[in-house]
Design an enzyme around this catalytic site. Structure first.
Site, mmCIF file in Angstrom:
data_model
loop_
_atom_site.group_PDB
_atom_site.id
_atom_site.type_symbol
_atom_site.label_atom_id
_atom_site.label_comp_id
_atom_site.label_asym_id
_atom_site.label_seq_id
_atom_site.Cartn_x
_atom_site.Cartn_y
_atom_site.Cartn_z
ATOM 1 N N GLY A 14 0.826 -1.213 0.000
ATOM 2 C CA GLY A 14 0.000 0.000 0.000
ATOM 3 C C GLY A 14 0.856 1.257 0.000
ATOM 4 N NE ARG A 28 17.421 16.273 -5.687
ATOM 5 C CZ ARG A 28 16.575 17.294 -5.747
ATOM 6 N NH1 ARG A 28 16.416 18.075 -4.699
ATOM 7 N NH2 ARG A 28 15.906 17.548 -6.846
ATOM 8 N NE ARG A 75 -1.944 -4.871 -1.681
ATOM 9 C CZ ARG A 75 -1.671 -4.136 -0.602
ATOM 10 N NH1 ARG A 75 -0.695 -4.477 0.199
ATOM 11 N NH2 ARG A 75 -2.387 -3.067 -0.313
ATOM 12 C CG ASP A 106 3.157 -6.670 7.353
ATOM 13 O OD1 ASP A 106 2.780 -6.107 6.303
ATOM 14 O OD2 ASP A 106 2.391 -7.303 8.098
ATOM 15 N N GLY A 107 4.819 -6.811 4.467
ATOM 16 C CA GLY A 107 4.986 -7.657 3.270
ATOM 17 C C GLY A 107 6.248 -7.271 2.509
ATOM 18 C CB THR A 128 2.444 1.152 6.177
ATOM 19 O OG1 THR A 128 1.101 0.951 6.642
ATOM 20 C CG2 THR A 128 3.369 0.832 7.334
ATOM 21 C CG ASP A 130 -2.458 0.441 8.326
ATOM 22 O OD1 ASP A 130 -3.070 1.454 7.943
ATOM 23 O OD2 ASP A 130 -2.732 -0.708 7.939
ATOM 24 C CG ASP A 132 1.017 -2.188 10.236
ATOM 25 O OD1 ASP A 132 1.925 -1.508 9.741
ATOM 26 O OD2 ASP A 132 0.296 -2.940 9.553
ATOM 27 N N GLY A 173 -6.575 0.848 9.152
ATOM 28 C CA GLY A 173 -5.746 0.167 10.141
ATOM 29 C C GLY A 173 -6.182 -1.272 10.226
ATOM 30 N NE ARG A 174 -4.375 -5.299 5.844
ATOM 31 C CZ ARG A 174 -3.978 -5.233 4.579
ATOM 32 N NH1 ARG A 174 -4.731 -5.718 3.635
ATOM 33 N NH2 ARG A 174 -2.814 -4.696 4.281
ATOM 34 C CE LYS A 216 -20.186 14.905 23.359
ATOM 35 N NZ LYS A 216 -19.132 15.841 23.126
ATOM 36 N NE ARG A 257 -2.833 3.113 0.649
ATOM 37 C CZ ARG A 257 -3.311 1.928 0.296
ATOM 38 N NH1 ARG A 257 -3.973 1.204 1.182
ATOM 39 N NH2 ARG A 257 -3.116 1.444 -0.889
HETATM 40 O O1 F6P Z 1 -1.685 0.607 3.880
HETATM 41 C C1 F6P Z 1 -2.373 -0.187 4.807
HETATM 42 C C2 F6P Z 1 -3.816 -0.175 4.486
HETATM 43 O O2 F6P Z 1 -4.138 1.166 4.371
HETATM 44 C C3 F6P Z 1 -4.784 -0.834 5.444
HETATM 45 O O3 F6P Z 1 -5.180 -0.052 6.501
HETATM 46 C C4 F6P Z 1 -5.908 -1.239 4.551
HETATM 47 O O4 F6P Z 1 -6.628 -2.315 5.049
HETATM 48 C C5 F6P Z 1 -5.187 -1.613 3.310
HETATM 49 O O5 F6P Z 1 -4.039 -0.813 3.277
HETATM 50 C C6 F6P Z 1 -5.980 -1.491 2.061
HETATM 51 O O6 F6P Z 1 -5.099 -1.541 0.974
HETATM 52 P P1 F6P Z 1 -5.489 -1.818 -0.540
HETATM 53 O O7 F6P Z 1 -6.887 -1.359 -0.715
HETATM 54 O O8 F6P Z 1 -4.507 -1.013 -1.311
HETATM 55 O O9 F6P Z 1 -5.308 -3.266 -0.738
#
Ligand code: F6P
Length: 354
Positions: A14, A28, A75, A106-107, A128, A130, A132, A173-174, A216, A257
């Site tokens: 992503g 640079r 990917r 991570d990938g 990323t 996220d 994470d 945030g998967r 409120k 994003r």
């Molecule tokens: O970059 C991480 C993330 O934004 C996750 O939070 C989300 O689930 C995922 O990417 C979605 O990515 P894509 O739609 O590009 O597969």
């Protein structure tokens, strides 16, 4: 050590705002050190397809402020195979690429680690939104994504206040609720739901009804996408049913994003990019560049992956085999600190909105 002459750079997985700032700084800084730079288009897939372009200083002009990634991303399943990795090594050799800076999550690091094992030195930069990646305090893109959420939800609050409404907002945030927790604090949200903790719905309804009685008008509830595909929308419906408060649902999705990176992300990406070049040219590879406190440091990729597993509770038997006890202790300490910090912030959202 053979002289290091040419560096490759790619973005994978992503995209995240700030990736271009990292590409610029790697390019640079490497040229400043008399190293040639090759941009690998479309991530690992582009490496396998030999989609290479040479990068000069001018090629990264006016990209520091641009979202997305100028090298594009993908990917790639083939890269997980022995044949794919051998092909990648062959292409690096043919093009005299001495090492690669890989930017992603991570990938991406899994791919970088594999490539290292096959003899191509790699350094990973955490890119990323996220946040994470356990070994770094912040990933490239995290700050910008959170600012985008603030900007969007502040608008929802304006109209929510006028109409006396609740807004349930799903953020990305998967696996990690970091975007959700931080933005919930910054927005003064009523509640935050993330996959890491069980969410007490009844408590929220009671809290909202009491707040409504006290005058409120507008309520914000932030939900992380990691809670499951249908959770946030169903929660919005339930809030309306149980409290009688008119409730809207919004999913911010990929808006988070994109966009021009924040100052924080531009500076982080720049510092990390320079460090990656320093490491590779000093013969160091197989590491992830991290922010720890105010310092840019690096952590072994394998340890970084184990820390992620510790954080996500996905460690399998054998994962810690062969790792010195002092390293295990160091990793556990860092992960525990991160978990405690997250819990503290999670509790704060509720405490400060009572
Ligand atoms: O970059 C991480 C993330 O934004 C996750 O939070 C989300 O689930 C995922 O990417 C979605 O990515 P894509 O739609 O590009 O597969």
């Amino acid at each position: 050590m053979a002289e290091f002459k040419k560096i490759g750079i790619l973005t994978s997985g992503g995209d995240a705002p700030g990736m271009n700032a990292a590409i610029r700084s790697v390019t640079r800084y490497a040229i400043y050190k008399n190293i040639e730079v090759v941009g690998i288009m479309n991530g690992y897939q582009g490496l396998l397809d030999s989609q290479l372009r040479s990068m000069l200083e001018g090629d990264v002009s006016h990209v520091i402020d641009r979202g997305g990634t100028m090298l594009y991303t993908s990917r790639c399943e083939e890269f997980k195979t022995d044949a794919g990795l051998r092909k990648a090594v062959e292409i690096c050799k043919q093009n005299e690429i001495d090492g690669i800076v890989t930017i992603g999550g991570d990938g991406t690091f899994r791919g970088a680690n594999d490539l290292c094992k096959y003899g191509i030195p790699c350094i990973g930069l955490p890119g990323t939104i996220d946040n994470d990646i356990a070994c770094t305090d912040a990933t490239i893109g995290f700050d910008t994504a959170m600012n985008t959420v603030l900007n969007m939800v502040d608008r929802l609050r304006d109209t929510g206040e006028s109409h006396a409404r609740c807004n349930v907002v799903e953020v990305m945030g998967r696996k990690a609720g970091d975007i959700a927790i931080h933005t919930a604090i910054a927005l003064g949200a009523e509640a935050v739901a993330i996959r890491e903790y069980v969410f007490n719905e009844e408590y929220l309804y009671e809290k909202m009804l009491t707040a409504k009685k006290n005058g409120k008008r507008c309520f914000i509830v932030i939900v992380s996408e990691g809670t499951g595909r249908l959770f946030s929308e169903a929660l919005a419906e339930q809030i309306q049913t149980k409290t009688g408060i008119s409730t809207n649902f919004a999913k911010l999705a990929h808006i988070q994003r994109g966009g021009s990176p924040s100052l924080v992300d531009r500076v982080l990406a720049t510092r990390m990019g320079c460090e990656a070049v320093e490491l590779l040219t000093n013969g160091i590879a197989g590491r992830v560049v991290c922010l720890q406190g105010r310092d840019i440091v690096s952590v072994d990729i394998k340890l970084s992956q184990i820390m992620d597993k510790m954080l996500n509770n996905t460690l399998k038997s054998g994962d810690l085999d062969g790792i010195p006890p002092e390293n295990i202790e160091m990793m556990q300490k860092r992960v525990n600190e991160r978990i405690e910090y997250k819990k503290f912030q999670y509790d704060l959202v509720d405490i400060l909105s009572r």
